[in-house]
Each structure stands twice: as C-alpha cells, then as structure tokens.
Scaffold this motif. Structure first.
Motif, PDB file in Angstrom:
ATOM      1  N   GLU A  31      64.755  44.316   4.755  1.00  0.00           N
ATOM      2  CA  GLU A  31      63.409  44.183   5.303  1.00  0.00           C
ATOM      3  C   GLU A  31      62.385  44.886   4.414  1.00  0.00           C
ATOM      4  O   GLU A  31      61.300  44.362   4.156  1.00  0.00           O
ATOM      5  CB  GLU A  31      63.347  44.757   6.725  1.00  0.00           C
ATOM      6  N   ASN A  35      59.401  43.083   2.208  1.00  0.00           N
ATOM      7  CA  ASN A  35      57.984  43.426   2.364  1.00  0.00           C
ATOM      8  C   ASN A  35      57.344  43.690   1.010  1.00  0.00           C
ATOM      9  O   ASN A  35      56.213  43.286   0.760  1.00  0.00           O
ATOM     10  CB  ASN A  35      57.828  44.667   3.254  1.00  0.00           C
ATOM     11  N   LYS A  81      50.953  38.052   7.814  1.00  0.00           N
ATOM     12  CA  LYS A  81      51.446  36.864   7.139  1.00  0.00           C
ATOM     13  C   LYS A  81      51.203  35.554   7.868  1.00  0.00           C
ATOM     14  O   LYS A  81      51.141  34.503   7.246  1.00  0.00           O
ATOM     15  CB  LYS A  81      52.929  37.050   6.800  1.00  0.00           C
ATOM     16  N   GLY A  95      58.739  37.651   5.241  1.00  0.00           N
ATOM     17  CA  GLY A  95      58.527  38.149   6.607  1.00  0.00           C
ATOM     18  C   GLY A  95      57.477  37.320   7.304  1.00  0.00           C
ATOM     19  O   GLY A  95      56.769  36.550   6.684  1.00  0.00           O
ATOM     20  N   ALA A 100      59.825  44.143  11.731  1.00  0.00           N
ATOM     21  CA  ALA A 100      60.749  44.995  10.990  1.00  0.00           C
ATOM     22  C   ALA A 100      60.301  46.455  11.015  1.00  0.00           C
ATOM     23  O   ALA A 100      61.064  47.336  11.408  1.00  0.00           O
ATOM     24  CB  ALA A 100      60.881  44.498   9.563  1.00  0.00           C
TER      25      ALA A 100
HETATM   26 MG    MG Z   1      58.703  42.225   6.774  1.00  0.00          MG
END
Ligand code: MG
Ligand code: ADP
Length: 597
Positions: A31, A35, A81, A95, A100
C-alpha cells in the motif's frame, strides 16, 4: 433485561477494517509503495526492520501533500484519486479506496514527513491507534517519508499471526518483485536491517527483469524471447522463457495496467502454447504485460486480491495463445510447431464494433467497514478495550482469538441468497450477514482435519495412478518431519529415491484435488509457521488441507447446500475469523444500515 447490542468504538472499528487491507507487513508495504507510485515518484527507498514488525519505511520523491491533505489522508474514505463513481471505470492509479492509510494508522505507530514542491516547509505528523498525536511544520525534502512502526502493536491477536522475520521478509520480497517488475522506470532501493539488499536503477523492462532474476551463467537474452501482440482490444508485450530454460520453479508473472495479477485462465493459454515442448514437471517462465482500457477490466475491489476479470477473456486468451506460439515459432524454438494444423489460432482481428466491450463489472464491496460509527457511550467501550488493549506478551500465551460476533443458528425457514455466486446473504437478529462460502467451508473442514490429526483417524483413498513428487532439500526435511502426521490423516507415501516420494493414497476428503500440489501446500504452510510445535504444525496442515478441499468461490450453491453450510458453521466454528486471521462473515448491524439511509 437490558439491551446487549452496542456500537463499536471508532478505533476498534478501524482495527477490524484494517484486518481486510493490512494482513501482514508485506501488504502494508504494498500500500505504501503504491501510494508513492501514485504520487509520481521516480525514486523510492524502502527500509525494513525485523521482517517489518518493527519498521516499514517508504521514502519517495513524489508530489507530497499539503498540511491539510496530510491530515486528511489518514481519514477513512479519504482519497485524491477518485471523486465520483464514474471515475472507477477510468482508473489509472493503484489506489482509489482511500482506506489504506486509515487502516495502517489504526494498527501501528505512524510518522510522516511530507512536502510539496511548491511549499517552503513540510508537514510532520504522528498518529497512533487512529489518533493524531502531533502535527507541526518541518524542514524536509520534497516528497513523502512515511514510517510505520510496531505494526499491530494494539492488536495482539494479529501480531501473533505474524510469522518468523525471515518468512515475513520473504513475503515482502515477493511483493517488492511484483511492484518493481512493472515499474522499471522507477529507481528502487530496499534496505533490510540496515543492509542494502536491492538497488535498481531506472531501466527498461528487460533490464529490470534481468536485474532481479538474471543471476545465472547464461545471459538473460539467451534465455527468453520477446512476445508482442497489438490489437484493438489489448496490447500484450513481455518475455517468455525458452523451453530449454524451463525448470520446476519457474518465474511466472502477469501484469495488467501496472498491477501484478494472477490469472489461471491466461496461464492456461501459455501452458497450451508450450504443450509438447516441456517435460511434464517443468514450467515455462513468463513476464507478460497487458495494456487495456481501464473500463474493460474489473480490478477486483477487495484490497488485497490480485485476481482481475477481463470483459473479454476468451478473445484475450486466443490473442495470448497466438502471440506465445508465434514467439516460440519465430525463434525457431519449436520446429514441431505446425502452423497448418487445426490447433493454430490466428490472432483475431477485433474491431470495437465486432466486439463490444461489456459493461464494466466493478464490484464495490458493500460490506466495507460495516462498524464505523460515531463515538459510543463510554461505559459500552470497556468490553472492547479488553479485547484489544492487552499487552502483547499476555496474549501470545493464550490461544484465544478475539470473538466479535458468534455465528448464530439459522432457521431453515429464513430465506437466504447467494450474491454473484459468491457471498451468502442472510438476515439475522444481529443484522444483515454476509458469509464468505469458501472460508466458511474452510472453517468447518479445518476443525474436522484438526480432530483427525489429533485422533489419528484419517481414511485414505488409493490413487489409481500414484504420483511422484520431487522435493527440494528444505521441503524434503519438512516432509520427513511430518510423515507420521501425514499418514495419520491418510497420505500414503513411499520413498522412491533420496529426494522423491511416490504418493499412493491421499485423505479421502481431498477428492479430486491434485495430490502433489496439496502436499506441497501443506509443507509450505508448515514451514511458514517457523515453529516446531506440534500444535502449530497441525493447525497449519489443517488449514492448508481445508483450503484445498473447501468449495471454491464463485460456485453457485443450492438453498439446501447453503443452509447446510451455515448450520455446520454455527455448530462447528462460530468464530468470525479463520486461524490465519481471514474474515469468515461480516454483519451489517441495524444501526449501520440505518446510518447509511
Ligand atoms: Mg493507497
Ligand atoms: P488511496 O491510495 O486509495 O487514495 P490511501 O489511504 O492509500 O488511499 O491514501 C490516501 C490519500 O493520501 C491518497 O489519495 C493521496 O492523496 C495521499 N497520499 C498517500 N500517500 C501519499 C504519498 N506517498 N505521496 C503523496 N500523497 C499520498
């Protein structure tokens, strides 16, 4: 009588949800690195201490965060996002769920330094157990530096599931390879306990693969051939191993739009193309990259899953099969390849009109964080604190798992249904329940196998065609240590040579499953415990076997089968989690449902 149902405190709810996303240090690392990639970093440094249980740190040179964003990033559902449902069909980022960081900060001590290029100073933030401890300004380079310390410090049951540092590190490396292989333009460094174990400069895909797997006497270019297929539907490129390079444990990777994926069906396309070229126990290596319109795939929304559905799997199967055959043929690897035979398949010329791309099938998980609620009444929280805040040393001694819900008895007259041939939906007085049928079945079988192992009461089925299994020295060692237990549950094993055994029979319950695969899974699961305690071995064996025997996800079940499964779940394994920490069922409480309206 007073009411007994109450709301979970926020931090407990976050911890429960964290179980879905962050199962072990490797998933946490995935995760964090994703990112960094989403933030357009081209240099990513990863620092790991003690298999990730003490420290996981990711330093990137990406676009950083503003002070407000840095704080927001740790809230559940906070993401930059996507902003509307339609964006889900145009995903180009890794993501998008915005869960997360919220999950990680619920179960670890997190510290972040971050700065955007346009800002003079950066932000420093410390969070533990979902609570912000400090936020101040700091001098730091552009990008984000995030430290995750003491993972699962406040969830002893989870911390207990962690394996040896070596095993967790192996999982981290697996995850690392999956990421770096599909981001060759990005520079990566991996440091384990202060030692640099991988340094990868920005490079081409081929160089990246070579940097990771090319450590053999033969140059990598002599071992692989390129494959390439550009069609309206999909672009495929990558490398496949020459047949003579095949081994028992070949490297096999599929990626789609920058993500690693598993795809048994496409794997089949490759093995089909190689058929006749390899000896039966050898497998081809492949590194295959798919580029496709985001709305033509279903990025399985479960955060840790790597299974991805394609709108047009059959056409892509044919394209892939043809591309691999062509590559093998072009390099004259297979003189036997007969392009006139009926097995040859042309690369289909697919026009958008001829093959309308089906509606995207994004499965948004409605069960997502079912427990999130505003702060409950103080006195109601005490019970939960007991479950989660015991010192780690205390609970490693006990084998109790936290029990949040017990699976209730299900009345035969209650209507139940199966959604998408997957989850079973059951109304109950506690709320609306969703049951994972594979894991529910696993839970029941797990208990059965454990009982067989302790009572030595297994029943065998003879194999019509005994299978030979060849083992590495490490696997051989484990197999020999397990031999009594294996025969107790019904495995018949005869030593054939120093490193090979014949499997003559298997436990009756295993039915049609592949004996060699099953045995290897048992062996590896036992190795993963990193323990020599019989009880842990039994648990690992039972879990591996149950996983093989249990009904697969995606199998449609009749009403009677579902009722039977749920009744047995209630009777044999009412706990909410499997012994590996996986969730068997979730309950959407009446309060949660009401809140959503
Ligand atoms: Mg993420
Ligand atoms: P998601 O990635 O699904 O959006 P996360 O919880 O992983 O959710 O991250 C939340 C948000 O925090 C991201 O949408 C992004 O805006 C920001 N963020 C997280 N990590 C970084 C990073 N390394 N650099 C810049 N922004 C980041």
């Amino acid at each position: 009588m007073s009411d007994i149902i109450h709301l979970l405190p926020d931090n407990v709810a976050n911890q429960i949800a964290a179980g879905e996303v962050i199962q072990r240090p490797a998933s946490c690392l995935k995760e964090l690195v994703e990112n960094a990639l989403d933030a357009s970093a081209n240099n990513i440094r990863i620092l790991v201490k003690d298999g990730g249980r003490t420290l996981l740190q990711v330093i990137d040179n990406g676009k950083g965060m503003s002070p407000t964003d840095a704080r927001m990033a740790f809230e559940r559902h906070a993401t930059s996002k996507i902003s509307q449902a339609a964006d889900l069909f145009q995903l180009r980022t890794m993501g998008f769920r915005g869960e997360a960081l919220a999950s990680i900060c619920a179960v670890a001590h997190v510290e972040v330094n971050t700065r955007r290029p346009e800002d003079e100073v950066g932000t420093h933030l410390e969070i533990a157990g979902s609570k912000v401890i400090t936020q101040d300004v700091t001098q730091c380079p552009v990008g984000t530096n995030i430290r995750v310390k003491n993972l699962f410090y406040n969830v002893p049951a989870r911390r207990k599931f962690l394996k040896t540092d070596q095993t967790e590190m192996r999982n981290i490396l697996t995850e690392y390879h999956r990421i770096v292989l599909v981001n060759p333009q990005v520079q990566f460094t991996l440091v384990n306990n202060d030692e640099i174990i991988s340094e990868l400069p920005s490079s081409s895909t081929k160089q990246r693969i070579e940097a990771i797997f090319g450590h053999t006497s033969k140059p990598f270019t002599a071992q692989v051939v390129d494959i390439q297929a550009n069609t309206e539907l999909v672009n495929i490129y990558g490398f496949i191993g020459k047949p003579e390079m095949a081994t028992k444990n070949s490297q096999q990777f599929f990626f789609v739009n920058g993500r690693f994926m598993r795809h048994p069906y496409f794997h089949k396309a490759i093995t089909t193309a190689y058929s006749g070229l390899l000896s039966p126990d050898h497998n081809p290596s492949y590194f295959i990259y798919f580029d496709i319109q985001p709305d033509a795939i279903d990025v399985n929304i479960h955060p840790t899953k790597t299974e991805i559905k394609f709108a047009d799997e059959q056409a892509i199967f044919q394209i892939l099969l043809a591309a691999v055959r062509e590559a093998l043929g072009k390099f004259n690897i297979t003189p036997s390849l007969d392009f006139t035979s009926e097995t040859h398949i042309e690369i289909p010329q697919i026009s958008p009109q001829a093959t309308p791309i089906a509606m995207p099938r994004l499965q948004v998980n409605p069960a997502y964080n079912p427990f999130k609620q505003s702060a409950p009444h103080k006195t109601q929280t005490q019970h939960w604190e007991k479950l989660y805040s015991q010192p780690i040393a205390d609970t490693t001694a006990s084998s109790e798992e936290p029990v949040l819900f017990h699976f209730p008895a299900i009345d035969q007259s209650i209507p139940i249904m199966q959604w998408q041939s997957k989850y079973i939906i059951v109304p109950s007085s506690q709320g609306l329940m969703m049951v994972h049928p594979h894991r529910a079945h696993m839970a029941i079988l797990y208990k059965e196998m454990l009982a067989l192992l302790s009572q030595h009461k297994g029943v065998s089925q003879q194999l019509l065609f005994p299978e030979v299994i060849e083992l590495s020295p490490e696997d051989l060692h484990t197999l020999q240590a397990l031999q009594d237990d294996l025969s107790a549950i019904g495995f018949g094993l005869d030593q054939l040579s120093p490193n090979a055994y014949t499997i003559t029979s298997i436990p009756m319950q295993l039915g049609q499953t592949n004996p060699c695969e099953t045995l290897l899974q048992v062996i590896h699961q036992v190795q993963d415990t990193g323990s020599t305690a019989t009880q842990q071995w039994h648990e690992a064996m039972a879990l591996a076997l149950a996983d093989k025997m249990a009904i697969p996800m995606g199998k449609a079940l009749s009403d009677a089968e579902m009722h039977d499964l749920l009744t047995r779940l209630h009777q044999n394994h009412p706990a909410q989690y499997l012994s590996n920490g996986q969730t068997i069922f979730i309950i959407l409480t009446p309060d949660e449902i009401q809140r959503r309206f």
